[in-house]
Design a protein around this motif. Structure first.
Motif, short mmCIF file in Angstrom:
data_model
loop_
_atom_site.label_atom_id
_atom_site.label_comp_id
_atom_site.label_asym_id
_atom_site.label_seq_id
_atom_site.Cartn_x
_atom_site.Cartn_y
_atom_site.Cartn_z
N CYS A 50 1.63 6.92 -5.71
CA CYS A 50 1.54 5.47 -6.14
C CYS A 50 -0.18 4.93 -5.84
CB CYS A 50 2.42 4.61 -5.20
SG CYS A 50 3.87 5.10 -5.32
N CYS A 59 5.64 3.52 0.04
CA CYS A 59 4.45 2.50 0.17
C CYS A 59 4.49 1.44 1.14
CB CYS A 59 3.86 2.01 -1.10
SG CYS A 59 3.42 3.45 -2.11
N CYS A 102 6.87 0.64 -3.78
CA CYS A 102 7.99 1.24 -3.45
C CYS A 102 8.33 1.46 -2.07
CB CYS A 102 7.90 2.53 -4.17
SG CYS A 102 6.93 3.82 -3.28
N GLU A 161 -0.85 2.36 -4.31
CA GLU A 161 -1.08 1.91 -2.83
C GLU A 161 -1.27 2.71 -1.81
OE1 GLU A 161 1.52 1.41 -5.22
OE2 GLU A 161 2.60 -0.46 -4.72
N ARG A 162 -0.55 4.11 -1.89
CA ARG A 162 -0.98 5.12 -0.69
C ARG A 162 -2.19 5.68 -1.28
NH1 ARG A 162 3.85 8.75 -1.38
NH2 ARG A 162 4.34 7.39 -2.91
ZN LIG Z 1 4.81 3.39 -3.94
#
Ligand SMILES: [Zn+2]
Length: 133
Positions: free
Chosen positions: A53, A89, A86, A55-56
């Protein structure tokens, strides 16, 4: 950096998303306590479970750069409905800055703000761990 600028940065970086399988591009702009912004996009893989993702990606880049505390993250994706981070994250961000703000936006300018604690009220915590870092 104000929230509008952070959203604009997330929207801009979204164009670098590698998402040939879902065609769903996500951009994230993570603001560190230092004032520096770290960017991420979703990065997919033909082995679908290897996708990461936005964010990560931003978080890992930040930590590798020496930043470990954050005030907020802006996340931008297409679609009518806003996406929120998610569960993976949420937990990953919580490790570093439980008090951070989450700002979610779409390409039409719809915005909704959350606190990370509100999105993850019962995070996993290692009972043996005494302090962070
Ligand atoms: Zn995520």
């Amino acid at each position: 950096m104000d929230e509008k600028k952070l959203i604009a940065e997330a929207k801009k970086i979204r164009n670098r998303s590698y998402s040939p399988y879902s065609n769903f591009k996500v951009g994230a702009a993570l603001l560190g306590n230092s004032g520096k912004v770290y960017y991420g996009t979703n990065v997919e893989n033909s082995s679908l479970s290897l996708g990461v993702c936005a964010e990560r990606v931003a978080l890992l880049k930040a930590v590798c750069s020496g930043e470990k505390e954050f005030t907020k993250i802006a996340i931008v994706a297409s679609g009518e409905n806003l996406i929120t981070p998610c569960g993976l994250c949420r937990q990953a961000l919580f490790e570093f800055s439980p008090g951070m703000k989450i700002i979610c936006s779409n390409l039409k300018g719809k915005v909704r703000k959350f606190t990370l604690k509100g999105l993850l009220p019962h995070p996993f915590k290692d009972a043996k761990k005494k302090g962070r870092r």
